[in-house]
Each structure stands twice: as structure tokens, then as C-alpha cells.
Write a protein that holds these residues in place. Structure first.
Motif, short mmCIF file in Angstrom:
data_model
loop_
_atom_site.label_atom_id
_atom_site.label_comp_id
_atom_site.label_asym_id
_atom_site.label_seq_id
_atom_site.Cartn_x
_atom_site.Cartn_y
_atom_site.Cartn_z
N SER A 109 1.12 6.78 -1.66
CA SER A 109 0.01 5.85 -1.40
C SER A 109 -0.38 5.17 -2.71
CB SER A 109 -1.19 6.62 -0.83
OG SER A 109 -2.27 5.76 -0.57
N LEU A 153 -2.48 2.38 7.32
CA LEU A 153 -2.55 1.80 5.98
C LEU A 153 -3.97 1.40 5.60
CD1 LEU A 153 0.63 -0.45 6.23
CD2 LEU A 153 0.44 1.80 5.20
N GLY A 191 0.79 -1.22 0.00
CA GLY A 191 0.00 0.00 0.00
C GLY A 191 0.83 1.27 0.00
N ARG A 211 -5.92 5.03 5.06
CA ARG A 211 -5.21 5.89 4.12
C ARG A 211 -5.11 7.32 4.67
NH1 ARG A 211 -2.67 3.01 -0.09
NH2 ARG A 211 -3.90 1.13 -0.40
N GLU A 212 -4.64 7.42 5.88
CA GLU A 212 -4.41 8.72 6.48
C GLU A 212 -3.25 8.61 7.45
OE1 GLU A 212 -8.08 9.65 8.44
OE2 GLU A 212 -7.44 8.70 10.32
N PRO A 225 -5.03 9.60 0.16
CA PRO A 225 -5.71 8.74 -0.80
C PRO A 225 -4.73 8.18 -1.83
CG PRO A 225 -6.19 11.03 -1.26
CD PRO A 225 -5.46 11.01 0.05
N ILE A 226 -5.11 7.11 -2.49
CA ILE A 226 -4.25 6.49 -3.49
C ILE A 226 -3.86 7.52 -4.55
CG2 ILE A 226 -4.18 4.76 -5.34
CD1 ILE A 226 -5.92 2.97 -3.59
#
Length: 732
Positions: free
Chosen positions: A729, A611, A516, A614-615, A662-663
């Protein structure tokens, strides 16, 4: 002249600009002096001489010369001297292209180098200013043939010349360099230089010297040529000086007259010739005749007015003259020692010292190779060498100090040894391997510092070489300076090795693989101090769903900074693995550092990445704010809540800041060395960094890291360490 360095080509025996000998290429002179191959004379170089003779009329300079690149393109050889320059360039007859002097800079940059006076010389070229402590302006300009730099022309102007180079003189210099290149291209090849540069006399200087000199001044009149030798001594001057004119003609006054041998008298002459300003002094001619000397320089020499000086009658102590002449060191030699001593003070490591000897000292004396040998544990160790074939010097490494070799003798006996030919060396050391090194003359200089004999420095010459008395004195003095520089360098290397080992053991050896996330890191030490410092980074797996990212900067660039960096990194890792939140980790680390009693400060940023969500949560202790690049390619500087740097307040608090990842987003953490430079604008630097980050942020992470740190990596000097971490990310 353009802003790019041209390709270089040797003008001395061998390769021309095209890289091959013969044909229409300009040849290069080989080793000087020249064996069986006839050396070039003014007839063969007539076209080049004619161009150089026009320099005074074209740009107003009063002396100068022409250097040609030697075979290999690493050394500049002085081929021609204009006016009185020949006697002032003895220490620069061979100049390494890497040397920090104007002619070498002109070759490396391919541009005109202008030095507008003594202050400018002291500021930009302190070594030259030490060796030439006179008032003058100087220009150095590359000379090219077929687009390749083959040499450099340099010219000097009197002290009265403006500090700024007038446009008309700049154009004249460019025209002169172009015409010299054309003349060299048409010179029969290959050129082979003699043991000394060819002198070029400005046109018109030989016209009725007696009439011109006597017409200038009354009283006792002398004239000195461009080589410092007397060309005229009037009858009145001979009477005042106490010697027949016939015995003085062709001699240098400070050599012919014992009472003028104090170096200060030659200094007045040299200052007058270089600055083209009048000079004067008084001296006593034994037993008690005080004389007043007034020097009037011009393009062709110096006219000296000699008169009886009016002095107050008083009892003077009797100073008996020595019955035999005593050799003395001339100012030129003294200034040359100062120039080389200044260069040695800039060397930090042992290899720096070896490089400085190879680049500055070896070319200056016409040598081809150097080896530095130190006595350690009963054996002779080779710590560095240049100019010898690969593997040759290494076979002497470890020679027992009980053997009879010239290197061992110089390392165990504080008396220097000079061998002017192979025959001289063979008489004492017949059959030794050292005599089969391909060289023809050697100087073995004992290295003595603080009363200790630590080794020897060997200078080798490709041709038989006569070591004059003055040259032996200079080389012997340099041996002591080299020894002191090596002693300092060995201590520096020991401390630097300790610090580097400590720092390498504390920085992560490899970055973890985290599903990730993509991670890249870079570190550059400062170029000042010991090349080590307190910048650090770390990545810590807290659990299967979280990663801690740490970056920090400890004050200083030494062993203490590296040690404290290790303590902080260890503390952060311990508190992080205890599953503490970022605020708690920073607060506990701060408390621990204050308890250690150190006076050093440190900034630190601790990021805990979730993970799954996502922060990330960021706690900041006075560290530069990170940059975030979103999926759309926009980069912005974050504004996290920040606490004080570590080791200021033991009760300091460090609030957390939430950062969404975010990704596709990339986070950049860095130390201040990436953006802060002395005298630079921080806001502008951050703006440039953000623009570069936005423009290249979509590239693979390793390439992006190289791009971001590239500008710092290319800088010649870095006053601070540089560390950066990139966290991207990505889909799991």
C-alpha cells in the motif's frame, strides 16, 4: 579441506593455475594420445610416482590413481594408476567434471569425498555401484597447485575397512594430496599423457615372486599380476589346466582357456582384487575334470590355488568346444554399459540426452565431439552437438536422406560404421563436407528403437583411433540405449512443450498498474515431473476503486494440473468481474469445479482490495495464511477464517476476513512450495520466511520478491511449484 571449491586449472598442455602456459605454472597435457610431442614417462613423473607409491603405507589403501584436469578444465584424464586399478578404470580413463562420480564431486566441491562401503556407494553413486558391484571403500581428494585444483587422487580400501574414515587416515590423505601437488609443481612442463595411464607398482611387490607365491599355498599354484595376466604357473597347475606353463605365462586365464570364458570367472577375480577378500569357484576342464580355484589377493596381485574338485559322479551333457576362439564381452565392458545405461535413464529431455552423451560417453571413449542427428520428413536434423566449432554442424542440418553422406548412411542403415582415420572416410566419401570437420576418426552409431531407425549418433576423435572389437560391441550396444533414451525424451519434450504453452498462456503476461498499490509476482516450476504445475496467480480490476488478487495451487505437476488451473482462474475472473464478494466468488468457483468431475484438489485465496478504504476482504479455501509487514517493520502470520480446499464439498462456505492495509504495509501471499520441503519443519520454515520478510520488507518490491524466492530458486530440486505475490500500500 575447507568448504569452498577451489579454482580449477588444467594440468594438461596449455594453461596452468595462473591461466598462462610456461614459467613456473603447471602445464596441462593436451589431447591424448599424443602425436609428435613425447608423452610423459615415469622418469619425468618420478617425484609424483614416488609420492603415490607411499599411499599404501601412509593410509592403508591397496589401489588407486591420480587424475589431472584436461585442457579447458571440463575433463579429468587418468594419469597414473596404483596397483591393480589400471584394469578396473578403463571406462573412466576420461571423466567429465560434471559426472556424478566421486572424483568429479571432489573437483567440483574442493573437498574430500569418502564412500564407506558398497551400500554407501549404491546410495550416493548408483551408477558407479552398477559398474563396480564389489565391496570396497573409496576416497577422492582434490590435488592443488598454487591454490588451484589441478586434479584428484583416489584410493580404494578392502571391504574389511571401517565404514567411517579414521582421523589418522584423513590426515594421511590430506598429506598425500599436498605432497602430490608439490611434486606436480616441480614436474617439467607441459605434461603430455600417453594413450593409457602409467601404472605404479607399490614398492616391494617384485621381490622373489616365485618363492613368495609357492610359499603361500600348496598344490597347483598360479600368480596373476596387477593387470590380470599370469606371471607364474607351477608345473602341477599347468598339468591340471591342461596347457604348458609357457603358453599361459603373460596371458589372462579367461582369454587363454576357452572353458574359463564365462564372464562369471573373471568376475570372481575382479571381486577378489577390489574387495581384497578371498574368493573361490569350481569349473570343469574338458572333458570332465572338475577343478577348484581359491583366490588369495594382496597388494601386488592374486595367488591362485588349483586343486582337483571332489564332485558327485553323474552323467554330464557333452558340450562341444568351438573350434575357433569366440570373442566375448568381458565383465568390465558389461559393467561399463550398465553404468552408461543408468546415466541415460536419468535424462528427461532431448538436450539432457545430448548432454549425458557428451559428459559421460564421449570422455569415456576418448572422443572430443558428438552430434546427434535424427531423420525427420526426409531430411537429417541436428538435435544437439558438443565439441565442434560453432556453426560447423549446423550447416549439415536439413541434409536430404537421398544424399550420400556418412550421416545419412548411418541414419538409413542399421549397421554401425567405424572410420579409424581420415583416409578411411575419404575413400568412401571423398570431397564431402563432413570430412572437413577437423576430426581424425569417427564412429557412426545407428539409433534403432522398437524396430525403427530414427537417426544416428556421431562420436568424433581428434586423433586417429583404433576401435577394438570389444569397443565396437560396447558402442553398438550404446547406440540402442541412446535411441531408446531419445525416443522417451522426444515424447517428454512434446508433452512438456504442450504443458508449458498452456501454462504460459494462463499466467498473467504483465501485472497491471494500480494507483495506490505496488505489486510484484514470481513463479518457479517444480524441477520434478514436467516442470509445470498448477500454481497460479492473477490480478483483476473489478472497478476503478477495487482490485481482486488471486493465488492458488492445484494438485499435481502435469498437463491436467495446468488445465484445471486455467479453469479455476477463468472461473474466478468471471465471478469477480460480476462484482461478487470474496465469499461468493469462492463458493461459486468451488461449485463449478465439483461439477467438472475432476479428482484433483486445489487451494485458493481471493483478496478484494478496497483502494479507497485501504483495506481488503479475504476468502480462503485451504490456502497457506498470508504474511503482513507493518510500517514499523514487524512481520506476522495472519490467521484468517478458512474453508476447505476446492472440490471437496460442493456446498462449502468460505467466510471473509478483513485486513487493514494502511500506507506502508506489505502483504505477502504465496503457495506452499515456498515453505514446505520433504522432511522439513513447517513452523520453522514459516519463522524463517517471516524473519526474512521483516528484515528486507522495506526494499523495493522486485528486489524483495527476488530475496524471498531466492532460496527456492537456488535449490537443485524442487518437489513443488512456487508462486508468490507482494502487494504494498503506497500513496496515490
Amino acid at each position: 579441506m575447507g568448504g569452498e571449491s577451489r579454482p580449477a586449472a588444467s594440468l594438461l598442455a596449455g594453461g596452468g593455475p595462473g591461466g598462462e602456459a610456461g614459467g613456473g605454472a603447471v602445464g596441462v597435457v593436451g589431447d591424448r594420445p599424443g602425436g609428435a610431442v613425447p608423452v610423459a614417462d615415469q622418469g619425468e613423473l618420478a617425484a609424483v610416482v614416488e609420492v603415490l607409491q607411499r599411499a599404501p603405507g601412509l593410509v592403508g589403501a591397496h589401489m588407486g590413481g591420480l587424475y589431472l584436469l584436461g585442457a579447458g578444465g571440463e575433463v579429468l584424464e587418468l594419469a597414473l594408476t596404483l596397483g591393480a586399478a589400471r584394469q578396473f578404470t578403463r571406462g573412466w580413463q576420461h571423466v567429465g567434471v560434471a559426472a556424478a562420480i566421486p572424483v568429479a564431486d571432489a573437483v567440483r566441491t574442493g573437498e574430500l569425498v569418502w564412500v564407506g562401503g558398497g551400500e554407501a556407494m549404491a546410495r550416493r553413486y548408483p551408477r558407479v555401484a552398477v559398474a563396480m558391484p564389489y565391496a570396497f571403500c573409496l576416497a577422492a581428494l582434490p590435488v592443488t597447485v598454487a591454490g588451484a585444483t589441478v586434479g584428484v587422487v583416489f584410493l580404494l580400501w578392502p571391504a574389511a575397512h571401517p565404514a567411517e574414515l579414521p582421523p589418522a587416515e584423513r590426515q594421511g590423505l590430506e598429506r598425500l594430496a599436498e605432497e602430490l601437488g608439490q611434486a606436480l609443481a616441480g614436474t617439467p612442463q607441459p605434461i603430455r599423457l600417453g594413450p593409457r595411464p602409467l601404472p605404479v607398482v607399490p614398492p616391494g611387490g617384485a621381490a622373489d615372486l616365485l618363492t613368495a607365491t609357492v610359499a603361500r599355498l600348496p598344490d597347483g599354484v598360479c600368480a596373476l599380476g596387477l593387470d590380470g595376466r599370469l606371471t607364474l604357473v607351477s608345473a602341477q597347475a599347468a598339468r591340471l589346466l591342461g596347457r604348458p606353463a609357457a603358453e599361459l605365462i603373460g596371458q589372462r586365464p579367461w582369454a587363454a582357456l576357452a572353458w574359463l570364458r564365462d564372464p562369471i570367472y573373471e568376475y570372481h577375480y575382479r571381486a577378489a582384487v577390489i574387495s581384497q577378500e578371498q574368493s573361490s569357484f569350481v569349473a570343469v576342464c574338458p572333458p570332465d575334470h572338475w577343478l577348484y580355484f581359491r583366490l588369495y589377493p594382496d597388494l601386488y596381485g592374486v595367488t591362485v590355488r588349483v586343486t582337483a574338485a571332489a564332485v558327485t559322479e553323474r552323467e554330464l551333457p557333452a558340450v562341444p568346444l568351438p573350434p575357433e576362439p569366440i570373442p566375448h564381452t568381458r565383465p568390465g565392458a558389461l559393467y561399463h554399459i550398465l553404468h552408461l545405461a543408468t546415466a541415460l535413464t536419468e535424462a528427461a529431455s532431448v538436450q539432457d540426452v545430448v548432454s549425458m552423451i557428451a559428459d559421460q560417453i564421449v570422455p569415456g571413449f576418448g572422443g572430443q565431439a558428438v552430434a546427434v542427428l535424427l531423420a525427420e520428413s526426409g531430411k537429417l536434423r541436428t538435435v544437439g552437438h558438443r565439441g565442434y566449432p560453432p556453426g560447423l554442424v549446423d550447416q549439415f542440418d536439413g541434409t536430404p536422406l537421398t544424399e550420400s553422406t556418412p550421416g545419412v548412411r548411418a541414419s538409413t542403415n542399421p549397421v554401425p560404421a567405424f572410420f579409424e582415420s581420415r583416409a578411411e572416410l575419404d575413400r568412401l566419401y571423398a570431397g564431402r563436407r563432413e570430412t572437413q570437420d577437423g576430426m581424425a576418426a569417427w564412429a557412426y552409431l545407428p539409433l534403432v528403437t522398437s524396430g525403427r531407425l530414427i537417426g544416428t549418433c556421431v562420436l568424433a576423435f581428434a586423433e586417429p583411433h583404433h576401435f577394438a572389437l570389444e569397443e565396437r560391441a560396447v558402442l553398438t550396444a550404446l547406440g540402442g540405449l541412446i535411441a531408446q533414451a531419445l525416443d522417451r525424451a522426444r515424447l517428454y519434450d512434446a508433452k512438456s512443450g504442450l504443458a508449458h504453452g498452456l501454462q504460459d498462456s494462463l499466467l498473467p503476461r504483465a501485472l497491471p498498474t494500480v494507483p495506490g498499490l505496488q505489486i510484484a509476482a514470481r513463479y518457479l516450476p517444480a524441477t520434478e515431473g514436467m516442470d509445470v504445475g498448477g500454481d497460479f496467480y492473477d490480478l483483476i480490476r473489478v472497478d476503478h476503486g477495487a482490485l481482486a488478487v488471486v493465488i492458488g495451487d492445484v494438485q499435481g505437476h502435469n498437463v491436467n494440473a495446468a488445465a484445471l488451473m486455467g479453469q479455476i482462474r477463468t472461473a474466478v475472473r468471471a465471478f469477480a468481474t460480476a462484482d461478487a464478494d470474496p465469499s461468493t466468488v469462492m463458493a461459486r468457483t468451488n461449485r463449478l469445479i465439483t461439477d467438472l468431475g475432476t479428482t484433483l484438489l486445489a487451494s485458493c485465496a481471493y483478496l478484494r482490495v478496497d483502494l479507497v478504504r485501504r483495506e481488503a476482504q479475504l476468502a480462503d479455501a485451504g490456502h497457506p495464511a498470508p504474511l503482513l509487514r507493518d510500517r514499523a517493520g514487524r512481520a506476522r502470520l495472519l490467521t484468517p477464517h478458512s474453508g476447505v480446499v476446492l472440490n471437496v464439498d460442493p456446498d462449502a462456505e468460505y467466510p471473509q476476513t478483513r485486513i487493514r492495509l494502511p500506507i506502508g504495509t506489505t502483504l505477502l501471499l504465496y503457495t506452499d512450495g515456498l515453505v514446505e520441503t520433504p522432511g522439513g519443519d513447517l513452523d520453522q520454515a514459516l519463522g524463517r520466511l517471516a524473519a526474512t520478510f521483516a528484515r528486507h520488507g522495506g526494499e523495493p518490491l522486485d528486489r524483495l520478491a527476488d530475496t524471498l524466492i531466492g532460496q527456492s530458486g537456488q535449490a537443485e530440486t524442487r518437489t513443488d511449484d512456487v508462486a508468490l505475490l507482494l502487494v504494498r500500500s503506497v500513496p496515490t
